[in-house]
Design a protein around this motif. Sequence first.
Motif, short mmCIF file in Angstrom:
data_model
loop_
_atom_site.label_atom_id
_atom_site.label_comp_id
_atom_site.label_asym_id
_atom_site.label_seq_id
_atom_site.Cartn_x
_atom_site.Cartn_y
_atom_site.Cartn_z
N GLN A 116 0.83 -1.21 0.00
CA GLN A 116 0.00 0.00 0.00
C GLN A 116 0.86 1.26 0.00
N ALA A 117 2.09 1.15 0.53
CA ALA A 117 2.99 2.30 0.55
C ALA A 117 3.46 2.62 -0.87
N PHE A 151 13.26 1.04 15.11
CA PHE A 151 11.87 0.88 15.56
C PHE A 151 10.91 0.58 14.41
N GLY A 152 9.78 -0.01 14.78
CA GLY A 152 8.75 -0.40 13.82
C GLY A 152 7.87 0.77 13.46
N ILE A 153 7.40 0.78 12.22
CA ILE A 153 6.53 1.85 11.74
C ILE A 153 5.36 1.26 10.97
N GLY A 154 4.31 2.05 10.78
CA GLY A 154 3.16 1.61 10.01
C GLY A 154 3.35 1.88 8.52
N THR A 155 2.38 1.46 7.73
CA THR A 155 2.53 1.56 6.28
C THR A 155 2.57 3.01 5.78
N SER A 156 1.80 3.91 6.38
CA SER A 156 1.87 5.32 5.96
C SER A 156 3.26 5.87 6.22
N GLU A 157 3.86 5.41 7.33
CA GLU A 157 5.22 5.86 7.63
C GLU A 157 6.24 5.22 6.67
#
Lengths: 193, 469
Positions: free
Chosen positions: B42-43, B144-150
């Motif tokens: 999605q990114a 660190f972990g990030i979400g798809t928008s990030e």
Amino acid sequence: MKAIKNHTGLVYPLNRTNIDTDQIIPKQFLKRIERTGFGQFLFYHWRFDDEGNKRQDFSLNKERYQHASILVAGENFGCGSSREHAPWALLDYGFRVIIAPSFADIFYNNALKNGIILIKIEEEQVKQWLEEADIGNLSLSIDLEDQKIFEGNKEYHFQIPAYHKEKLLNGWDDIALTLLHEEKIEIYENSNN
Amino acid sequence: MMGRSKTIIEKIWEKHVVYQEQEKPDLLYIDLHLIHEVTSPQAFEGLRINKRKVRRPDLTFATMDHNVPTRNRDVIKDEISRKQMETLKENCQENNIPLADMFHPDQGIVHVIGPELGLTQPGKTIVCGDSHTSTHGAFGALAFGIGTSEVEHVLATQTIWQERPKTLNVHVEGDLGAGVTAKDLILAIIAKFGVRFGTGYVMEYTGEAIRNLSMEGRMTVCNMSIEAGARAGLISPDETTVEFLRGRVHVRKDEAFTTIAQDWLALATDDGAVYDKTVTIRGDEVEPQVTWGTNPGMCVPVSGTTPNLNDVEYKQDVERALHYMGLNENQPISSIHIDHVFIGSCTNSRLSDLRRAAEIVKGKHVHANVRAIVVPGSFSIKRQAEQEGLDKIFQDAGFEWREAGCSMCLAMNDDIVPPEGRCASTSNRNFEGRQGNGARTHLVSPEMAAAAAIEGHFVDVRNYAGVAL
Ligand code: SF4
């Protein structure tokens, strides 16, 4: 992301702590390559049994919560995996506001990026709303600009970082904002290579 | 003049700020962006829609791990899984991003291959669309972990907006006893302080027991920082770190290495640096741990029992967890019989994990009621293990020996624990349904999993027959 300034809706109470993103959206639904259509899988194994029938004992399946748009839950909502599919599923299902005593960090950011208003409120107040929404219908109105929640004629104040509020109110595209600083990124790259 | 004493967290942070404004998050530069098939499609789609390009494909690295089959690479039963992997391949090709696909000799779980290839290095800022990115903190990186928008944001700008975190020192006094591992330590930490004590903090692990851990052990500890609510956990680099990285593919060689190694060591937290909070645990009091519930904090020593309902704070949650797990209150851990064993995941699938588990099962046989699998964390680990003959030891003992991937850690491929199946697992999450709908997961160390596979129930590896630990 859509701008959101205020919201009025029915509360759905989910009286559990540490609700993790594996519960919000189980992994078998992470294989899609779109951002849409995840609402049908929200809390899937809590809502449906192994044959895909609705579980009568899970409260979200009750008729009276069908149009709920405000979710109230216990401590540490959204812990676990970084999957943004969790806020996508909540939003697609119809939740625009989530109220809890605390949220997990990654979930908080992910939800914000999708225009969900997350409100941190002391546990005592959350417990009271969990109870009220369990016994009867509870409707709340959120005014983001003034940082207020209205329950009938009672009003409550909530905290939210100013820049989060600004983003939600304007529905800004983060990347476009960052690219306004592109020159600084170039300078950083040039001095660190 | 010497500056003020600083923690490694502050040092890395300050070096990476691109832009800063009062009362706003900082814009941080990202040195390494790892991507995998599940959280990236999605990114890339977002980039395409907005006609944006990947800013630094050279700082981006991709692998396939979550969905890949571990039995036969050529058989992907699930069409949507296949589509997801093909999409990653196309996205990488289109954007010039290096990819270790399913058949690549460097393929493996993203948090295993980053360090293995030397992509992970002290002082780097590292992100990935995966919460266990904290693993890389073992090297003194801020990861660190990030979400798809990030993910989309980092692809487009190579930066991320981050609030300056508070710092938390998790101090371990004394050393771990024989037969007690890094996994037991991190489980004991989470059991003691809870699943959200790290929220809003970056944790640094310090103290004798941490210093004495191998890099593999440090990765196991940092891996589970997220289970304590912290997005990142790290350990100051020392000689152990330097030696691990020497000679790795993406690490500088010769004199350049000597120089960079000095820079790494200088990153370590200064004497007298102040943390926002410190918690302390005694390493020598930690016993082998077993989780009984549905989050990693629901955990006791193997000599213990499930909780007494009158003693707990959130009674309703504990009741639900016990019910889900098919357990009673006050039940001895050693009385819990298992039918599945999974040795693998980004927490415990490295060569040293496999070696220690192999030592325990050598010459014995998996219990008749148990199905046990070993899934190496990477292709490279699999090759080395086979050179040492570990695959033979496991297979002779009745274990299945698989190809590298995430596998039964989250059961996105065919490696699934059936409903009400009970698994001793070396992974990091025992959430409801994590290893399959209705599956019951007990998190343990590789040694504990190996011994449980043989005995069919949990035993204390410290008194386990015939094994010198
Ligand atoms: S092994 Fe498990 S925890 Fe690690 S990256 Fe894969 S799915 Fe996530």
